[in-house]
Design a protein around this motif. Structure first.
Motif, mmCIF file in Angstrom:
data_model
loop_
_atom_site.group_PDB
_atom_site.id
_atom_site.type_symbol
_atom_site.label_atom_id
_atom_site.label_comp_id
_atom_site.label_asym_id
_atom_site.label_seq_id
_atom_site.Cartn_x
_atom_site.Cartn_y
_atom_site.Cartn_z
ATOM 1 N N ARG A 46 -37.721 12.610 34.264
ATOM 2 C CA ARG A 46 -37.170 11.141 33.740
ATOM 3 C C ARG A 46 -37.494 11.146 32.026
ATOM 4 N NH1 ARG A 46 -38.652 7.201 31.475
ATOM 5 N NH2 ARG A 46 -40.603 7.731 32.105
ATOM 6 N N THR A 49 -34.862 13.618 30.590
ATOM 7 C CA THR A 49 -33.588 13.032 30.486
ATOM 8 C C THR A 49 -33.302 11.992 29.883
ATOM 9 O OG1 THR A 49 -33.958 12.118 33.120
ATOM 10 C CG2 THR A 49 -33.157 14.524 32.632
ATOM 11 N N ASP A 50 -34.299 11.021 29.768
ATOM 12 C CA ASP A 50 -34.052 9.706 28.983
ATOM 13 C C ASP A 50 -33.900 9.969 27.694
ATOM 14 O OD1 ASP A 50 -33.951 8.453 31.581
ATOM 15 O OD2 ASP A 50 -35.949 7.185 31.202
ATOM 16 N N TYR A 51 -34.801 10.888 27.180
ATOM 17 C CA TYR A 51 -34.997 11.360 25.763
ATOM 18 C C TYR A 51 -33.730 11.987 25.387
ATOM 19 C CZ TYR A 51 -37.447 12.949 21.626
ATOM 20 O OH TYR A 51 -37.960 12.912 20.203
ATOM 21 N N GLY A 62 -33.521 2.992 21.809
ATOM 22 C CA GLY A 62 -33.804 3.569 23.146
ATOM 23 C C GLY A 62 -34.879 4.709 23.030
ATOM 24 N N LEU A 66 -39.184 4.880 24.539
ATOM 25 C CA LEU A 66 -39.844 5.846 25.514
ATOM 26 C C LEU A 66 -41.242 6.132 25.228
ATOM 27 C CD1 LEU A 66 -36.804 8.461 25.618
ATOM 28 C CD2 LEU A 66 -37.472 6.570 27.436
ATOM 29 N N ARG A 140 -44.485 4.324 35.389
ATOM 30 C CA ARG A 140 -43.550 4.839 34.632
ATOM 31 C C ARG A 140 -44.393 5.737 33.355
ATOM 32 N NH1 ARG A 140 -39.683 2.453 30.377
ATOM 33 N NH2 ARG A 140 -38.203 4.025 29.545
#
Length: 156
Positions: A46, A49-51, A62, A66, A140
């Motif tokens: 995750r 993929t979020d990066y 955003g 992270l 997380r």
């Protein structure tokens, strides 16, 4: 990344690294050694993929979210960039297709790391990265430090 009691280590070892052929122009090709990819557990995947998604959107805020509050970005030929605010400023204006892949990772308790390669479109990696991670409350994973290194030779 050495095996130690209580430490989870994940890496595939092969007799030889994957080889790709990079075509650089008409009649020119060169072989590129590339470590094989490894599959990450969902919670670590995750992070990548979020990066990628935030980078693709050009979402500097955003990307900064992270990171832990006092996280670092360590880029070639720049002083360390520390803290979410400065990280956000650093990433303003970036945005394109970014593809990240893991070649090794390890976790122990609330600390982890991912070592990988990156590219901006198909083909071999154009650089490598190391993410140092910390598991926050709620499970997380957040980035403590992001260090990247280009595979391209310096211009002389």
């Amino acid at each position: 990344m050495t095996d130690q009691p209580g430490r989870r280590q994940h890496r595939r070892s092969h007799a030889a690294a994957n080889r790709l052929v990079l075509v650089t122009g008409p009649g020119q090709a060169q072989e590129v050694d590339q470590e094989p990819s490894v599959e990450l557990p969902a919670a670590l995947a995750r992070v990548l993929t979020d990066y990628e998604a935030a980078w693709r959107r050009g979402d500097a805020a955003g990307l900064a979210r992270l990171f832990v509050e006092d996280g670092f970005v360590l880029s070639p030929r720049l002083p360390p960039i520390r803290g979410r605010g400065r990280i956000e400023e650093h990433y303003v204006g970036d945005g394109s297709t970014l593809l990240l892949r893991a070649i090794a990772y390890a976790t122990e308790g609330s600390v982890g790391c991912v070592i990988g390669g990156y590219r901006y479109r198909g083909g071999p990696d154009v650089g490598t990265f190391t993410l140092t991670l910390q598991r926050a409350s709620g499970g997380r994973w957040l980035i403590v430090s992001d260090m990247d290194n280009s595979n391209r030779p310096l211009a002389r």
